[in-house]
Enzyme design. Structure first.
Site, short mmCIF file in Angstrom:
data_model
loop_
_atom_site.label_atom_id
_atom_site.label_comp_id
_atom_site.label_asym_id
_atom_site.label_seq_id
_atom_site.Cartn_x
_atom_site.Cartn_y
_atom_site.Cartn_z
N GLY A 11 0.63 -1.40 0.19
CA GLY A 11 -0.21 0.58 -0.13
C GLY A 11 0.94 1.62 -0.06
N ILE A 12 0.60 2.47 0.91
CA ILE A 12 1.35 3.31 0.84
C ILE A 12 2.63 3.41 1.36
CG2 ILE A 12 1.09 5.69 2.24
CD1 ILE A 12 -1.74 5.89 2.18
N ASN A 28 4.02 4.70 9.14
CA ASN A 28 3.07 4.66 8.59
C ASN A 28 2.19 3.16 8.90
OD1 ASN A 28 1.82 4.88 5.44
ND2 ASN A 28 2.41 2.53 5.65
N ALA A 29 2.55 1.82 9.52
CA ALA A 29 1.84 1.43 9.94
C ALA A 29 -0.43 1.51 10.18
CB ALA A 29 2.16 0.32 10.69
N ASP A 69 -13.50 -1.42 11.21
CA ASP A 69 -14.46 -0.80 10.78
C ASP A 69 -15.94 -1.13 11.50
OD1 ASP A 69 -12.80 1.22 10.03
OD2 ASP A 69 -14.18 1.21 7.71
N TYR A 84 -10.19 4.88 14.75
CA TYR A 84 -10.13 4.67 13.96
C TYR A 84 -9.32 6.00 13.76
CZ TYR A 84 -6.83 4.71 9.19
OH TYR A 84 -5.80 5.00 8.24
N GLY A 130 -5.67 11.09 2.28
CA GLY A 130 -7.67 10.76 1.88
C GLY A 130 -7.98 9.31 1.76
N1 CAA Z 1 -23.48 7.21 6.51
C1 CAA Z 1 -24.97 7.06 6.75
N2 CAA Z 1 -25.36 6.43 7.15
C2 CAA Z 1 -25.04 4.73 6.73
C3 CAA Z 1 -23.64 4.75 6.42
C4 CAA Z 1 -23.10 6.02 6.01
N3 CAA Z 1 -22.17 6.30 5.86
N4 CAA Z 1 -23.05 3.11 6.11
C5 CAA Z 1 -24.14 2.82 6.51
N5 CAA Z 1 -25.19 3.35 6.91
C6 CAA Z 1 -26.11 3.12 7.07
C7 CAA Z 1 -27.59 2.24 6.24
O1 CAA Z 1 -28.22 2.85 5.92
C8 CAA Z 1 -28.34 1.79 7.76
O2 CAA Z 1 -29.41 2.35 7.17
P1 CAA Z 1 -30.40 1.33 7.69
O3 CAA Z 1 -30.66 0.70 8.18
O4 CAA Z 1 -31.71 2.59 7.81
O5 CAA Z 1 -31.06 1.31 5.92
C9 CAA Z 1 -27.10 1.01 8.35
O6 CAA Z 1 -26.34 2.19 8.30
C10 CAA Z 1 -26.90 -0.01 8.66
O7 CAA Z 1 -25.53 -0.13 7.41
P2 CAA Z 1 -24.70 -1.60 7.20
O8 CAA Z 1 -25.90 -2.91 7.48
O9 CAA Z 1 -24.16 -1.38 6.16
O10 CAA Z 1 -24.08 -1.01 8.26
P3 CAA Z 1 -22.69 -1.90 8.95
O11 CAA Z 1 -22.89 -2.19 9.89
O12 CAA Z 1 -22.42 -3.66 7.47
O13 CAA Z 1 -21.70 -1.01 7.92
C11 CAA Z 1 -19.88 0.75 8.11
C12 CAA Z 1 -21.09 0.61 8.38
C13 CAA Z 1 -18.90 0.28 9.20
C14 CAA Z 1 -19.83 2.74 8.59
C15 CAA Z 1 -19.96 1.03 6.26
O14 CAA Z 1 -20.51 1.72 5.89
C16 CAA Z 1 -18.28 1.33 6.01
O15 CAA Z 1 -17.34 0.19 6.65
N6 CAA Z 1 -18.64 2.30 5.90
C17 CAA Z 1 -16.86 3.02 5.95
C18 CAA Z 1 -16.42 3.36 6.39
C19 CAA Z 1 -15.23 3.96 6.20
O16 CAA Z 1 -14.94 4.74 5.05
N7 CAA Z 1 -13.76 3.44 5.88
C20 CAA Z 1 -12.41 3.80 5.72
C21 CAA Z 1 -11.55 2.81 5.21
S1 CAA Z 1 -9.88 3.17 4.27
C22 CAA Z 1 -8.98 3.88 5.38
O17 CAA Z 1 -9.49 4.38 6.74
C23 CAA Z 1 -8.11 4.68 4.87
C24 CAA Z 1 -7.99 6.44 4.84
O18 CAA Z 1 -7.39 6.58 5.89
C25 CAA Z 1 -8.91 7.47 4.66
#
Ligand code: CAA
Length: 242
Positions: free
Chosen positions: A13-14, A82-83, A88, A147, A178
């Site tokens: 990765g990065i 970096n690690a 989530d 996180y 980002g």
């Molecule tokens: N905003 C608003 N509502 C949300 C949402 C969001 N982002 N994500 C899910 N929901 C809602 C769904 O619509 C659902 O609502 P309803 O029950 O009313 O339909 C409810 O939440 C439950 O949804 P899920 O069953 O999908 O929930 P989940 O528990 O399986 O997952 C989550 C939820 C973990 C937040 C998932 O959406 C997720 O993984 N999101 C991404 C998080 C993210 O951006 N991680 C970054 C990783 S990359 C990184 O970290 C590198 C970096 O530095 C940028």
């Protein structure tokens, strides 16, 4: 002056892009990894970069690993923390293991890795510590209370340590990437990721090399007056004050 750099999580990765960028800039790089030996061996064979396996959340392993790198390659001039991992989930569904795994790897590692290199850097009057935080440490992210908290902690750590080390010729900075095109981001559910890309004014994910370029600049002598800084690299997804 020695030209040795350690990059934690430096084989994928990065981190892999950072390791390669620093190597191209003339550093002898040690890339650490936690578990994926196959990927690390492949990376090492392809790049000629030496790889080391240890857990950055384990203080004793870090001390021993850093001593080994210094024995093998020489005094450490640059440390890139970096690690990082994700575990989530909504906070109301999160268990303590998800919380603490992220805290240990992403935040405790600031201590476990930086503390052992600091005495040598202070004695030599030179050093660079570059910490990889995240956009989500700046803005917070649904599903990432653990996180976001750890990455916000990295920013505070950077600002405090920069002030402590400023008179010793050591700079400490952090970068807040980002959403970058890596395995970590690919693990985000596809629908969610589509929505996130829609929020990036540049209209695409970032590239690991776009983070590595900033690391190389911060490591260079040109950046001697840059310290305690928070470098935001996110395609204008979140326009933050350092
Ligand atoms: N905003 C608003 N509502 C949300 C949402 C969001 N982002 N994500 C899910 N929901 C809602 C769904 O619509 C659902 O609502 P309803 O029950 O009313 O339909 C409810 O939440 C439950 O949804 P899920 O069953 O999908 O929930 P989940 O528990 O399986 O997952 C989550 C939820 C973990 C937040 C998932 O959406 C997720 O993984 N999101 C991404 C998080 C993210 O951006 N991680 C970054 C990783 S990359 C990184 O970290 C590198 C970096 O530095 C940028």
């Amino acid at each position: 002056m020695s030209r040795v750099a350690i990059v934690t999580g430096g084989t994928r990765g990065i981190g892999a892009a950072i390791s390669k960028g620093l190597k191209d800039a003339g550093y002898t790089v040690a890339a650490t990894y936690a578990g994926n030996t196959q990927a690390a061996d492949k990376f090492s064979a392809e790049t000629g970069i030496k790889v080391y396996k240890w857990d950055v959340s384990d203080p004793k392993a870090c001390e021993a690993g850093i001593a080994q790198v210094a024995d093998d390659l020489g005094d450490i001039e640059v440390l890139v923390n970096n690690a990082g991992i994700t575990r989530d989930g909504w906070f109301h569904k999160m268990d303590y293991d998800q919380w603490s795994a992220v805290m240990k790897t992403n935040l405790d590692s600031m201590f476990t890795m930086s503390r052992p290199v600091l005495d040598g850097m202070r004695a030599r009057g030179a050093g660079r510590i570059i910490n990889i935080s995240s956009i989500n440490g700046q803005k917070g992210q649904i599903g990432q209370t653990n996180y976001s908290a750890a990455k916000a902690g990295v920013i505070g750590f950077t600002k405090a340590l920069a002030q402590e080390t400023a008179r010793k010729g050591i700079t400490v900075n952090c970068i807040c990437p980002g959403y970058i095109d890596t395995d970590m981001v690919s693990a985000v559910p596809e629908k969610v990721l589509e929505g996130i890309i829609g929020q990036i004014p540049v209209g695409r994910l970032g590239k690991a090399e776009e983070i590595a370029g900033m690391v190389c600049y911060l490591a260079s002598t040109a950046a001697a007056f840059v310290t305690g800084s928070v470098m935001t690299i996110n395609g204008a997804q979140y326009v933050a004050n350092g």
